[in-house]
Write a protein that holds these residues in place. Structure first.
Motif, PDB file in Angstrom:
ATOM      1  N   TRP A   1       0.736  -1.253  -0.123  1.00  0.00           N
ATOM      2  CA  TRP A   1       0.035  -0.188   0.124  1.00  0.00           C
ATOM      3  C   TRP A   1       0.749   1.170  -0.019  1.00  0.00           C
ATOM      4  N   ASN A   2       0.336   2.364  -0.315  1.00  0.00           N
ATOM      5  CA  ASN A   2       1.097   3.587  -0.281  1.00  0.00           C
ATOM      6  C   ASN A   2       0.272   4.571   0.791  1.00  0.00           C
ATOM      7  N   LYS A   3       1.072   4.931   1.782  1.00  0.00           N
ATOM      8  CA  LYS A   3       0.659   5.460   2.772  1.00  0.00           C
ATOM      9  C   LYS A   3       0.013   6.860   2.385  1.00  0.00           C
ATOM     10  N   PRO A   4      -1.167   7.346   2.721  1.00  0.00           N
ATOM     11  CA  PRO A   4      -1.805   8.523   2.317  1.00  0.00           C
ATOM     12  C   PRO A   4      -1.049   9.803   2.560  1.00  0.00           C
TER      13      PRO A   4
ATOM     14  N   VAL B   1      -0.054   3.183  -9.366  1.00  0.00           N
ATOM     15  CA  VAL B   1       1.264   2.657  -8.944  1.00  0.00           C
ATOM     16  C   VAL B   1       1.487   1.613  -9.356  1.00  0.00           C
ATOM     17  N   THR B   2       2.671   1.497 -10.156  1.00  0.00           N
ATOM     18  CA  THR B   2       3.122   0.116 -10.634  1.00  0.00           C
ATOM     19  C   THR B   2       4.308  -0.397  -9.905  1.00  0.00           C
TER      20      THR B   2
ATOM     21  N   CYS C   1      -1.655  -1.223  -9.315  1.00  0.00           N
ATOM     22  CA  CYS C   1      -2.882  -0.573  -8.269  1.00  0.00           C
ATOM     23  C   CYS C   1      -3.111   0.923  -8.539  1.00  0.00           C
ATOM     24  N   THR C   2      -4.743   0.858  -8.831  1.00  0.00           N
ATOM     25  CA  THR C   2      -5.036   1.748  -9.028  1.00  0.00           C
ATOM     26  C   THR C   2      -5.415   3.142  -7.978  1.00  0.00           C
ATOM     27  N   GLY C   3      -5.559   2.216  -6.914  1.00  0.00           N
ATOM     28  CA  GLY C   3      -5.902   3.112  -5.609  1.00  0.00           C
ATOM     29  C   GLY C   3      -4.617   2.932  -4.536  1.00  0.00           C
ATOM     30  N   PRO C   4      -4.602   3.683  -3.474  1.00  0.00           N
ATOM     31  CA  PRO C   4      -3.359   3.475  -2.615  1.00  0.00           C
ATOM     32  C   PRO C   4      -3.426   2.202  -1.974  1.00  0.00           C
TER      33      PRO C   4
ATOM     34  N   GLY D   1      19.934 -11.785  -1.506  1.00  0.00           N
ATOM     35  CA  GLY D   1      18.790 -12.455  -0.770  1.00  0.00           C
ATOM     36  C   GLY D   1      17.851 -11.838  -0.555  1.00  0.00           C
ATOM     37  N   ARG D   2      17.305 -10.830  -1.210  1.00  0.00           N
ATOM     38  CA  ARG D   2      16.245  -9.912  -0.495  1.00  0.00           C
ATOM     39  C   ARG D   2      15.609  -9.465  -2.150  1.00  0.00           C
ATOM     40  N   TYR D   3      14.265  -9.503  -2.281  1.00  0.00           N
ATOM     41  CA  TYR D   3      13.635  -8.950  -3.423  1.00  0.00           C
ATOM     42  C   TYR D   3      13.445  -7.405  -3.384  1.00  0.00           C
ATOM     43  N   LYS D   4      14.077  -6.771  -4.512  1.00  0.00           N
ATOM     44  CA  LYS D   4      13.851  -5.273  -4.411  1.00  0.00           C
ATOM     45  C   LYS D   4      12.641  -4.869  -4.927  1.00  0.00           C
ATOM     46  N   VAL D   5      11.782  -4.104  -4.326  1.00  0.00           N
ATOM     47  CA  VAL D   5      10.484  -3.552  -4.763  1.00  0.00           C
ATOM     48  C   VAL D   5      10.533  -2.059  -5.116  1.00  0.00           C
ATOM     49  N   THR D   6      10.355  -1.838  -6.430  1.00  0.00           N
ATOM     50  CA  THR D   6      10.149  -0.534  -6.969  1.00  0.00           C
ATOM     51  C   THR D   6       8.840  -0.256  -7.217  1.00  0.00           C
ATOM     52  N   ALA D   7       8.495   1.124  -6.701  1.00  0.00           N
ATOM     53  CA  ALA D   7       7.070   1.428  -6.822  1.00  0.00           C
ATOM     54  C   ALA D   7       7.248   2.943  -7.697  1.00  0.00           C
ATOM     55  N   THR D   8       6.443   2.762  -8.921  1.00  0.00           N
ATOM     56  CA  THR D   8       6.347   3.988  -9.938  1.00  0.00           C
ATOM     57  C   THR D   8       5.224   4.463  -9.908  1.00  0.00           C
ATOM     58  N   THR D   9       5.202   5.685  -9.226  1.00  0.00           N
ATOM     59  CA  THR D   9       3.536   6.361  -9.147  1.00  0.00           C
ATOM     60  C   THR D   9       3.545   7.529 -10.456  1.00  0.00           C
ATOM     61  N   THR D  10       2.591   7.226 -11.351  1.00  0.00           N
ATOM     62  CA  THR D  10       2.040   7.857 -12.435  1.00  0.00           C
ATOM     63  C   THR D  10       1.084   8.898 -12.082  1.00  0.00           C
ATOM     64  N   TRP D  11       1.456  10.320 -12.237  1.00  0.00           N
ATOM     65  CA  TRP D  11       0.481  11.303 -11.909  1.00  0.00           C
ATOM     66  C   TRP D  11       0.297  11.792 -13.176  1.00  0.00           C
TER      67      TRP D  11
END
Length: 315
Positions: free
Chosen positions: A197-200, A228-229, A240-243, A273-283
């Motif tokens: 989730w994306n903290k509001p 957010v991809t 995700c189209t919402g937060p 040894g860890r999955y890197k998670v990248t969040a790309t927010t499209t505005w």
């Protein structure tokens, strides 16, 4: 099927059937980790575990591009026309193109005698300039000509699209403030739900509004998040189209209703040894000013990481 995969399948079957089962992360980097069946993130308890070096959530606003070009919209009688041409900048007040004379004529130039709009008593040094005004369209040519204006046309010669970019900068848009379960400080298991989730906040989830002013012109921009991809580090992406829904302990091992993922392999298979998670927010940013409107698309990046291990059933 390997013994580890069989154990993981057994745990999943017990979970789906609602039968309590204790399970533990299989031996490997970091040692054994107990994980009760009601939690999605397992605190690391083994003494030989090393604290993650990249497990903290990325700071909001990191990375991202500066925004796509916003296409301004100008119109004459409902038909779209360019907002800027070699005739000058479009003035929505009269639907004509205005271009300042450069250099301005000298005080004795005869143009001052036939230019329209020159006030009585005006003299060089007083506010105002002469403009070439062109009014395209059948029957509108006579509306143009050399014209005096004290304040300039609507827009005052301001590059409205450049001002729109300034308004976007004033929005101070950020990347996602990523929430994830299991937490970066804990451990998740293969096949179990991962919540994201994306903290509001206005600059993270929108909507956000800001303005920029030049002279008498103000452009106001309003930004909303399109989506957010999340690139999950295992070759999969989640859009995700919402937060998203923040995870709570009482949710147990239920799946996120709107923004989640399941890993099918442990993170020991990737570097670090860890999955890197990248969040790309499209505005999507809509702006308006001086009779013009447009849309600018921009992105912002943020990141975190998670550790995922296989499980084994404990007797």
């Amino acid at each position: 099927m390997s013994a580890r995969r069989s154990a993981a399948a057994a745990v999943l079957a017990l979970f789906l059937l609602g039968v309590p089962a204790e399970f533990a992360v299989a031996d490997g980097p970091g040692g054994g980790v107990n994980c009760p069946p009601t939690k999605l993130d397992c605190p690391i308890t083994a003494e030989d575990d090393k604290p993650p070096t990249d497990g903290k959530p990325g700071k909001p606003g990191g990375g991202g591009d500066g925004g796509g070009g916003g296409k301004a919209t100008c119109a004459i009688d409902g038909k779209e026309v360019p907002c800027s041409t070699d005739m000058g900048r479009f003035n929505p007040a009269d639907a004509c193109y205005w271009q300042v004379l450069d250099p301005q004529p000298g005080p004795d130039d005869p143009v001052w005698g036939y230019a329209t709009g020159v006030p009585d008593g005006w003299k060089p040094g007083d506010p105002g300039k002469l403009y070439n005004v062109s009014c395209p369209g059948i029957g509108r040519e006579l509306a143009g000509g050399t014209t005096f204006s004290a304040a300039g046309p609507a827009g005052g010669g301001v590059d409205v699209q450049a001002l729109a970019q300034r308004a976007v900068e004033n929005l101070r848009l950020e990347g996602a403030d990523i929430g994830v379960a299991p937490k970066p400080s804990g451990v998740g298991v293969v096949g179990m739900p991962v919540w994201i989730w994306n903290k509001p906040g206005p600059t993270r989830t929108g909507p956000a509004t800001a303005s920029a002013t030049a002279g008498s012109v103000t452009v106001t921009a309003t930004a909303k998040v399109r989506n957010v991809t999340y690139t999950m580090g295992d070759g999969e992406t989640v859009v995700c189209t919402g937060p998203g829904t923040p995870y709570k302990a009482e949710y147990g091992k239920r799946r996120s209703p709107d923004c989640g993922h399941r890993y099918s392999t442990p993170s020991s298979s990737v570097d670090g040894g860890r999955y890197k998670v990248t969040a790309t927010t499209t505005w999507d940013v809509e702006w308006a000013g001086a009779g013009q409107t447009g849309t600018i698309t921009t992105t912002r990046d943020a990141g975190t990481s998670v550790e995922i291990r296989e499980v084994q059933v404990l007797n």
